[in-house]
Scaffold this active site. Structure first.
Site, short mmCIF file in Angstrom:
data_model
loop_
_atom_site.label_atom_id
_atom_site.label_comp_id
_atom_site.label_asym_id
_atom_site.label_seq_id
_atom_site.Cartn_x
_atom_site.Cartn_y
_atom_site.Cartn_z
N LEU A 184 39.52 15.17 42.74
CA LEU A 184 38.23 14.33 43.15
C LEU A 184 37.24 15.16 43.99
O LEU A 184 36.44 14.68 44.53
CB LEU A 184 38.63 13.18 43.93
CG LEU A 184 39.60 12.26 43.18
CD1 LEU A 184 39.83 10.91 43.73
CD2 LEU A 184 38.99 11.78 41.64
N LYS A 185 37.28 16.41 43.92
CA LYS A 185 36.43 17.43 44.61
C LYS A 185 35.51 18.29 43.64
O LYS A 185 36.11 18.84 42.69
CB LYS A 185 36.97 18.30 45.68
CG LYS A 185 35.93 19.03 46.53
CD LYS A 185 36.67 20.00 47.55
CE LYS A 185 35.62 20.91 48.33
NZ LYS A 185 36.34 21.69 49.28
N ASN A 245 40.11 20.63 33.00
CA ASN A 245 40.01 19.21 33.62
C ASN A 245 40.42 18.27 32.55
O ASN A 245 40.17 18.17 31.50
CB ASN A 245 38.60 18.91 34.16
CG ASN A 245 38.62 17.52 35.03
OD1 ASN A 245 39.36 17.38 35.79
ND2 ASN A 245 37.82 16.89 34.60
N HIS A 249 39.58 14.07 31.86
CA HIS A 249 38.77 13.11 32.61
C HIS A 249 38.96 12.00 31.58
O HIS A 249 39.33 11.78 30.52
CB HIS A 249 37.24 13.37 32.12
CG HIS A 249 36.10 12.43 32.63
ND1 HIS A 249 36.04 12.16 34.18
CD2 HIS A 249 35.57 11.42 32.06
CE1 HIS A 249 35.26 11.04 34.04
NE2 HIS A 249 35.02 10.36 32.90
N ASP A 307 31.56 17.58 34.86
CA ASP A 307 32.22 16.97 33.46
C ASP A 307 31.21 17.64 32.26
O ASP A 307 31.25 16.95 31.33
CB ASP A 307 32.09 15.61 33.36
CG ASP A 307 33.34 15.05 34.06
OD1 ASP A 307 34.05 15.53 34.77
OD2 ASP A 307 32.93 13.62 34.83
#
Length: 212
Positions: free
Chosen positions: A97-98, A114, A116, A157
């Site tokens: 969460l960074k 990542n 999502h 993102d």
């Protein structure tokens, strides 16, 4: 030996195993999916280190149980040093969460994956994480959501999309939707990592091409 096992053995002989770092902030269910799929040789890679920016993250317990070195690191320079020290080929953000600074995303360009919990570009970017995503999905009344894997760049993102899978949004709570999406996260993240470790992911004109 069946054809699938023969194919896996061929992959092992032709490709060097990748050194993987998994970055987490919480419970680490996606970390566990990666651990399981490296242990069963589905992924031709080894998790060298697990790093959390939260000292109490349960994902560090998962790492310890699997015999993987785990570290609590908040400082970016210390993080870079630890990645270089372990000769990391691939970084996986599994509920981290960074936002990684540009100095890290540049060093590891197209080497950070990542996961999502939405269909990017919907319900993504700063402020969209965890249960907040699913609350927003239900509040907006969309009919389908899902999960996305993507390479990480300097934007939140915004990196090239690797893989997406959808689920139908039914009459359910955000928590129930979260669990439904988690199931497909646990499918597409290991698959995306598998393709990376087999050198099957290429970024061409800002888009990911999957192939041999």
């Amino acid at each position: 030996m069946n054809l699938e096992k023969l194919w896996l053995e061929k992959i092992k002989l032709t490709l060097a195993s990748k050194n993987i770092a998994v970055l987490i902030s919480g419970g680490g269910t996606n970390l566990q999916a990666i651990i399981d799929n490296t242990e069963n040789n589905y992924i031709n890679g080894k998790i060298k280190i697990v790093i959390s920016n939260r000292e109490d993250a349960y994902g560090l317990v998962r790492a310890e149980k699997a015999g993987i070195p785990g570290f609590f690191i908040k400082d970016d320079e210390e993080l870079i040093s630890k990645l270089k020290e372990n000769k990391i080929d691939l970084i996986i953000l599994a509920g981290y969460l960074k936002i990684l600074p540009e100095k890290i995303t540049k060093i590891y360009e197209n080497k950070i994956i990542n996961i999502h919990p939405s269909l990017i570009p919907a319900f993504c970017g700063r402020g969209y994480y965890g249960l907040k995503v699913h609350e927003a999905v239900i509040s907006r009344g969309v009919k389908y959501t899902g999960a996305t894997t993507h390479f990480v760049n300097e934007g939140a993102d915004e990196g090239p999309i690797i893989m997406q899978r959808i689920v139908e949004v039914e009459d359910e709570s955000p928590e129930e939707l979260q669990q439904k999406v988690l199931k497909i996260e646990h499918e597409i993240l290991p698959l995306s990592v598998k393709y990376f470790c087999e050198d099957k992911l290429k970024v061409v004109n800002g888009k990911v091409v999957i192939g041999g």
